[in-house]
Design a protein around this motif. Structure first.
Motif, mmCIF file in Angstrom:
data_model
loop_
_atom_site.group_PDB
_atom_site.id
_atom_site.type_symbol
_atom_site.label_atom_id
_atom_site.label_comp_id
_atom_site.label_asym_id
_atom_site.label_seq_id
_atom_site.Cartn_x
_atom_site.Cartn_y
_atom_site.Cartn_z
ATOM 1 N N GLY A 158 0.816 -1.194 0.000
ATOM 2 C CA GLY A 158 0.000 0.000 0.000
ATOM 3 C C GLY A 158 0.857 1.253 0.000
ATOM 4 O O GLY A 158 2.061 1.221 0.283
ATOM 5 N N ALA A 159 0.224 2.386 -0.323
ATOM 6 C CA ALA A 159 0.953 3.643 -0.483
ATOM 7 C C ALA A 159 1.594 4.118 0.812
ATOM 8 O O ALA A 159 2.700 4.650 0.806
ATOM 9 C CB ALA A 159 0.011 4.707 -1.035
ATOM 10 N N LEU A 160 0.902 3.928 1.927
ATOM 11 C CA LEU A 160 1.425 4.429 3.197
ATOM 12 C C LEU A 160 2.707 3.699 3.581
ATOM 13 O O LEU A 160 3.689 4.315 4.018
ATOM 14 C CB LEU A 160 0.373 4.295 4.287
ATOM 15 N N ALA A 161 2.707 2.391 3.415
ATOM 16 C CA ALA A 161 3.910 1.624 3.735
ATOM 17 C C ALA A 161 5.034 1.943 2.751
ATOM 18 O O ALA A 161 6.208 2.024 3.129
ATOM 19 C CB ALA A 161 3.598 0.127 3.717
ATOM 20 N N ALA A 162 4.656 2.163 1.473
ATOM 21 C CA ALA A 162 5.673 2.453 0.464
ATOM 22 C C ALA A 162 6.346 3.801 0.706
ATOM 23 O O ALA A 162 7.488 4.009 0.319
ATOM 24 C CB ALA A 162 5.053 2.425 -0.934
ATOM 25 N N ALA A 163 5.614 4.717 1.357
ATOM 26 C CA ALA A 163 6.161 6.052 1.627
ATOM 27 C C ALA A 163 6.858 6.134 2.983
ATOM 28 O O ALA A 163 7.261 7.231 3.390
ATOM 29 C CB ALA A 163 5.044 7.082 1.556
ATOM 30 N N GLN A 164 6.994 5.027 3.676
ATOM 31 C CA GLN A 164 7.593 5.026 5.010
ATOM 32 C C GLN A 164 8.953 5.724 5.010
ATOM 33 O O GLN A 164 9.840 5.417 4.211
ATOM 34 C CB GLN A 164 7.749 3.577 5.494
ATOM 35 N N GLY A 165 9.088 6.697 5.893
ATOM 36 C CA GLY A 165 10.326 7.450 5.996
ATOM 37 C C GLY A 165 10.442 8.571 4.988
ATOM 38 O O GLY A 165 11.375 9.379 5.069
ATOM 39 N N GLY A 166 9.508 8.630 4.029
ATOM 40 C CA GLY A 166 9.582 9.625 2.969
ATOM 41 C C GLY A 166 8.385 10.553 2.969
ATOM 42 O O GLY A 166 7.948 11.044 4.008
ATOM 43 N N THR A 167 7.845 10.786 1.782
ATOM 44 C CA THR A 167 6.764 11.755 1.593
ATOM 45 C C THR A 167 5.604 11.092 0.872
ATOM 46 O O THR A 167 5.805 10.374 -0.116
ATOM 47 C CB THR A 167 7.244 12.968 0.776
ATOM 48 N N LEU A 168 4.387 11.338 1.359
ATOM 49 C CA LEU A 168 3.164 10.891 0.698
ATOM 50 C C LEU A 168 2.540 12.110 0.018
ATOM 51 O O LEU A 168 2.170 13.081 0.679
ATOM 52 C CB LEU A 168 2.187 10.301 1.703
ATOM 53 N N LEU A 169 2.430 12.078 -1.307
ATOM 54 C CA LEU A 169 1.853 13.175 -2.079
ATOM 55 C C LEU A 169 0.420 12.806 -2.461
ATOM 56 O O LEU A 169 0.186 11.865 -3.218
ATOM 57 C CB LEU A 169 2.686 13.442 -3.331
ATOM 58 N N LEU A 170 -0.533 13.561 -1.914
ATOM 59 C CA LEU A 170 -1.946 13.362 -2.211
ATOM 60 C C LEU A 170 -2.348 14.393 -3.258
ATOM 61 O O LEU A 170 -2.575 15.565 -2.942
ATOM 62 C CB LEU A 170 -2.792 13.516 -0.948
ATOM 63 N N ASP A 171 -2.426 13.967 -4.509
ATOM 64 C CA ASP A 171 -2.695 14.877 -5.617
ATOM 65 C C ASP A 171 -4.190 15.136 -5.730
ATOM 66 O O ASP A 171 -4.984 14.205 -5.862
ATOM 67 C CB ASP A 171 -2.162 14.265 -6.917
ATOM 68 N N GLU A 172 -4.602 16.420 -5.688
ATOM 69 C CA GLU A 172 -6.001 16.846 -5.736
ATOM 70 C C GLU A 172 -6.812 16.154 -4.646
ATOM 71 O O GLU A 172 -7.807 15.487 -4.888
ATOM 72 C CB GLU A 172 -6.600 16.589 -7.121
#
Length: 566
Positions: A337-351
């Motif tokens: 999932g996106a949250l786990a993939a962004a661990q330690g980094g940044t989650l960009l929620l577009d629109e």
């Protein structure tokens, strides 16, 4: 030319429904106005400052009776012995001589540019629409699909070599049903609007076309893009599908591989704020119109943060169906999932403003775990102000406050005109690299004036698509008006395009007073800026909010000496 040009009728500037093979228009572009006059199949068009002319232009640099267009099967141009001359490209015409004028070739008289455009419609391609109409239909379809929750798709077809385009075009029209809208993008390339088609159906049509065109013995490539998966605006979709036929995806707004273009004073201040905010742990909400460069700013936040060496994971909120939200955010039984993939980094929620209410609730639960099971920073973008959305109950208040650690607003392109010229150069360079073109064309002054006067509702992304297409249409070393969607761009000028009979001279906006005041004011601003910066041209350009090369052009145009640093 057979016969004497003087034998042709005088009443020429009108629509001639009997004209076969296409329609010519005379485009008149001056400082602050644009007008478009349909031409009949033959006749004489007199042009000058006097109201006795069919086309009267109030410009002190133009003679009372300046030139004549002789319109027949071909168009020729005659300078009537004007004071300041008539220029075709960099060539000045001999007085009283008649010179053949090619469609799309710019003619300069004084500060006004004239250009004759000719759009031919081949009988075998009667279902082929103009690209201006095509873009308008895609824009309309985006609005309709957003209201009704339906889908549609675009195709982009390219044939190599382009000399086989006629055969491919006839076959393409025959293979597609009447419901689909087909337009020529550039010679040898077409785009198709598939009404009601989803991503899978578009892929199936693309495959069918590939098979149907396989016996033409040319190289044919077909790519697809679907609403809303690949974009929710016409500019996003047509740009994405054009990039895919090149062999890649177009998911950036203004050349982020080379870093953002930051020339405008407001943008420089915004990116100074980005430098200060980036190292913090604050979640950031980035507001701005679609295509204005929000994603570029969001990626700069990630690049300048302490998380730059960790993942940046992007979620297209407009394309996230509620049924798949849990899987996308949290993954399946095996995790991910996106949250786990962004661990330690940044989650960009577009629109993020387009998230469905139930998805908003699930996202809030996920963010509540931040600091316990998650270590990520959230950057959310939105093309609408979320406070009214919260007040109307369309966006959760608690989620809004969770995302809004600080708000950054990207101004639309129409409020940063000093960036149009460097962005054009950037996009032409990118397009030239993508097409393996050795020389990158420059933008002619008349074309740049047209681009600078347009409000760019699609912002940077729209400009990028216009430049990409202009480069494909241009076979020389300079982008001219003929390479631009002049009908669309010209509509933004003070004088609307004219259809039907030629209006009287009084309807052409007077230029003298406006021009003199503008020149005097700009000249004085340049003098004042140089004085304040002690002759430093680079600093003066920054103060004026223009590129240094633009300042140098203005110095030459206004006869100002280039000062030395004090």
């Amino acid at each position: 030319m057979s016969g004497s040009p003087e034998d042709a009728p005088e009443a020429t500037v009108r629509r001639d429904s009997r004209a076969a093979g296409g329609r010519r228009t005379l485009q008149v572009l001056g400082q602050g106005f644009h007008a478009s006059y349909p031409l009949a199949s033959e006749g004489r068009v007199t042009i000058g400052r006097s109201s006795e002319n069919l086309v009267a232009i109030d410009d002190l640099e133009i003679s009372r009776h300046h030139l004549v267009l002789h319109v027949r099967e071909t168009i020729s141009l005659e300078d009537l012995g004007s004071s300041n001359g008539t220029w075709v490209g960099d060539r000045q015409l001999e007085p009283r001589s008649i010179t053949t004028l090619h469609a799309g070739e710019p003619v300069r008289i004084g500060s006004t540019t004239l250009i004759v455009l000719e759009r031919a419609v081949e009988p075998s391609s009667r279902r082929l629409w103009s690209y201006d109409y095509f873009e308008a239909r895609v824009d309309e379809e985006c609005r309709r699909a957003a209201r009704s929750g339906t889908v549609f798709a675009l195709l982009h077809i390219r044939c190599q070599p382009p000399t086989a385009a006629g055969v491919v075009e006839r076959r393409l029209v025959a293979l597609l049903p009447d419901l689909d809208v087909v337009a020529r993008y550039v010679p040898g390339e077409w785009q198709v609007l598939l009404v009601g088609a989803d991503e899978a159906q578009a892929a199936a049509v693309a495959a069918r076309l590939g098979v149907g065109l396989s016996d033409v013995r040319v190289g044919v490539r077909v790519a697809a893009a679907a609403f809303p998966i690949d974009g929710t605006t016409a500019d996003a979709l047509v740009t994405a599908v054009a990039a895919r036929v090149d062999g890649g995806d177009d998911d950036d707004d203004d050349g982020r591989a080379q870093g953002p273009v930051v020339e405008d004073p407001a943008m420089r201040e915004l990116y100074r704020l980005v430098e200060r905010v980036a190292p913090s742990r604050l979640n950031v909400l980035v507001l701005g119109e679609t295509g204005s460069g929000k994603d570029v700013l969001a990626e700069e936040l990630h690049r300048r943060s302490g998380r730059a060496d960790r993942p940046l994971r992007r979620i297209e909120c407009a394309a996230l169906p509620p049924a798949r939200a849990h899987e996308v955010l949290f993954g399946g039984d095996d995790g991910g999932g996106a949250l786990a993939a962004a661990q330690g980094g940044t989650l960009l929620l577009d629109e993020v403003g387009q998230l469905a209410p139930e998805v908003q609730a699930r996202l809030l639960v996920a963010l509540d775990e931040q600091g316990v099971a998650l270590d990520l920073r959230v950057v959310a973008t939105s093309n609408r102000d979320l406070e009214p959305e919260v007040a109307a109950g369309r966006f959760r208040e608690d989620l809004y406050f969770r995302l809004d650690g600080i708000t950054l607003t990207v101004p639309p392109l129409r409020r940063r005109p000093s960036e149009i010229e460097p962005l054009c150069e950037r996009f032409l360079q990118e397009a030239a690299q993508g097409s393996a073109r050795a020389e990158v064309p420059t933008v002619a002054d008349a074309a740049l004036a047209m681009l600078s006067g347009y409000p760019w509702p699609g912002n940077v992304r729209e400009l990028r698509n216009v430049m990409r297409r202009a480069l494909l249409l241009c076979d020389g070393d300079e982008i001219q008006l003929a390479h631009l969607p002049i009908d669309k761009l010209g509509a933004a000028f003070a004088a609307p395009s004219q259809e039907g009979s030629l209006p009287p001279a009084a309807t052409v906006p007077p230029l003298r007073e406006v021009k003199e005041k503008y020149v005097q004011a700009e000249r004085q601003r340049i003098i004042d800026a140089l004085e304040r910066c002690h002759g430093n041209q680079t600093e003066a350009a920054k103060l004026l909010g223009v590129a240094r090369r633009t300042l140098i052009k203005r110095l030459d145009a206004y006869g100002l000496p280039r000062p030395r640093k004090k």
